[in-house]
Design an enzyme around this catalytic site. Structure first.
Site, PDB file in Angstrom:
ATOM      1  N   VAL A   1       1.004  -0.985  -0.084  1.00 53.24           N
ATOM      2  CA  VAL A   1       0.109  -0.181   0.014  1.00 53.24           C
ATOM      3  C   VAL A   1       0.980   1.284  -0.097  1.00 53.24           C
ATOM      4  O   VAL A   1       0.281   2.342   0.258  1.00 53.24           O
ATOM      5  CB  VAL A   1      -1.022   0.085   1.069  1.00 53.24           C
ATOM      6  CG1 VAL A   1      -1.886  -1.357   1.061  1.00 53.24           C
ATOM      7  CG2 VAL A   1      -0.389  -0.088   2.582  1.00 53.24           C
TER       8      VAL A   1
ATOM      9  N   HIS B   1      -4.490  -4.294  -2.500  1.00 54.62           N
ATOM     10  CA  HIS B   1      -4.950  -3.906  -1.006  1.00 54.62           C
ATOM     11  C   HIS B   1      -5.239  -2.425  -0.868  1.00 54.62           C
ATOM     12  O   HIS B   1      -5.334  -1.956   0.332  1.00 54.62           O
ATOM     13  CB  HIS B   1      -3.952  -4.473   0.011  1.00 54.62           C
ATOM     14  CG  HIS B   1      -3.919  -5.940  -0.012  1.00 54.62           C
ATOM     15  ND1 HIS B   1      -2.635  -6.497   0.314  1.00 54.62           N
ATOM     16  CD2 HIS B   1      -4.787  -7.103  -0.584  1.00 54.62           C
ATOM     17  CE1 HIS B   1      -2.898  -8.098   0.398  1.00 54.62           C
ATOM     18  NE2 HIS B   1      -4.138  -7.976  -0.008  1.00 54.62           N
TER      19      HIS B   1
ATOM     20  N   CYS C   1     -20.643   7.996   2.977  1.00 50.63           N
ATOM     21  CA  CYS C   1     -20.784   8.543   1.670  1.00 50.63           C
ATOM     22  C   CYS C   1     -20.009   8.328   0.499  1.00 50.63           C
ATOM     23  O   CYS C   1     -20.427   8.559  -0.625  1.00 50.63           O
ATOM     24  CB  CYS C   1     -21.082  10.274   1.700  1.00 50.63           C
ATOM     25  SG  CYS C   1     -19.246  10.933   1.801  1.00 50.63           S
TER      26      CYS C   1
ATOM     27  N   CYS D   1     -15.409  13.028   8.244  1.00 51.83           N
ATOM     28  CA  CYS D   1     -15.716  13.422   6.788  1.00 51.83           C
ATOM     29  C   CYS D   1     -15.908  14.908   6.434  1.00 51.83           C
ATOM     30  O   CYS D   1     -16.971  15.309   7.212  1.00 51.83           O
ATOM     31  CB  CYS D   1     -16.487  12.424   6.058  1.00 51.83           C
ATOM     32  SG  CYS D   1     -16.988  12.916   4.267  1.00 51.83           S
TER      33      CYS D   1
END
Length: 297
Positions: free
Chosen positions: A119, A135, A146, A194
């Site tokens: 990653v 991954h 969302c 978020c």
């Protein structure tokens, strides 16, 4: 330089002994059409530890699971505190000779594709194109409510502002960018939501206990089907997410060559397992194939 393909796969079920002979690697690459599958071992020379090798992080560290992350606010606080600190080091990692060699093989038309279990984005930083991140990537953050994506650098800025002065000394770094911190060091670390809906943010990576998206798996299977051979670089193949492609290649009669210091779960499907360090091994093979060794490949 192209070499005539002569690798043969024989389904004996026996484990091939480790070897320092690079001929199987050079032969596969010389034939072209090689699909690379890389794991944490290719990034250790960039200062990022692996999970299961000698001194691997699993001997002292239990990675966050998807179930724990989604169910527990304290777990998310602990994760983001550790990940935020780790990102400062993780984000400074640079490609090593192994990553550069893979990019050089691709530039010279020897590869059909690159799949990575990592990653860290180091294959792309070295110049590889079209890399399938099995991954996911720590460069991105996703909202679990969302679905909005955010660059990791933007989240890092927000976490810095919300946690001024947060600078504990970590005991160690882990392959997922998670730094080892005690509960006392985590303290009352503030997690930000978020910006679109106020939902829970998660790195866009596949956690332990979480499944790789089926569409991504199907794409990787198609890459195996279209390859001449599979070259595994620095993966123990302990988890099924990578092992399934080795099995798929072997079942299709495609040669599998593994470069990994330690035995792997896929050895029985391989024509050879080379035990040399990846940077050394791949740079040597590049020179054997006539790819200029100018220090950057």
């Amino acid at each position: 330089m192209r070499m005539r393909p002569t690798l043969n796969w024989t389904p004996t079920g026996d484990l091939p002994p480790g070897t320092t002979d690079l001929e199987p690697v050079a032969e596969a690459l010389g034939a072209g059409g090689v699909l690379v599958l890389s794991g944490a071992g290719i990034s250790t020379e960039s200062g990022i530890p692996d999970y299961r090798g000698e001194g691997g992080s699993l001997s002292r560290h239990t990675p966050m699971t998807y179930q724990e992350f989604t169910a527990s606010a304290p777990a998310r606080r602990r994760y983001w505190a550790r990940s935020h600190l780790g990102w400062r080091t993780f984000g400074r990692a640079r490609p090593n000779a192994g990553h550069r060699a893979v990019a050089a093989f691709q530039r010279h038309g020897l590869l059909s594709g690159v799949i990575t279990q990592n990653v860290d984005g180091l294959h792309q930083a070295a110049g590889s194109e079209g890399v399938v991140e099995l991954h996911g990537s720590l460069d991105r953050v996703v909202c679990l409510t969302c679905g909005a994506f955010t660059p990791r650098r933007e989240l890092a800025r927000r976490l810095e502002e919300a946690n001024a002065g947060f600078a504990p000394v970590a005991a160690a770094m882990n392959p997922d960018g998670d730094a080892d911190l005690t509960d006392e060091q985590v303290g009352d670390f503030h997690v930000v939501p978020c910006t679109v809906c106020g939902g829970i943010l998660k790195p866009d990576v596949v956690f332990f206990g979480e499944s790789v998206p089926p569409s991504r798996v199907a794409h990787c299977r198609a890459l195996v089907d279209g390859a001449t051979s599979l070259l595994v670089l620095g993966s123990s193949l302990t988890v099924m997410s990578g092992l399934r492609f080795v099995r798929h290649a072997a079942q299709a009669g495609k040669p599998v060559v593994i470069v990994n210091r330690d035995p792997t779960r896929g050895d029985q499907h391989a024509v050879a397992r080379v035990t040399l360090p990846l940077g050394t091994a791949l740079t040597t093979v590049a020179e054997q194939l006539g790819i200029p060794g100018d220090g950057t490949l």
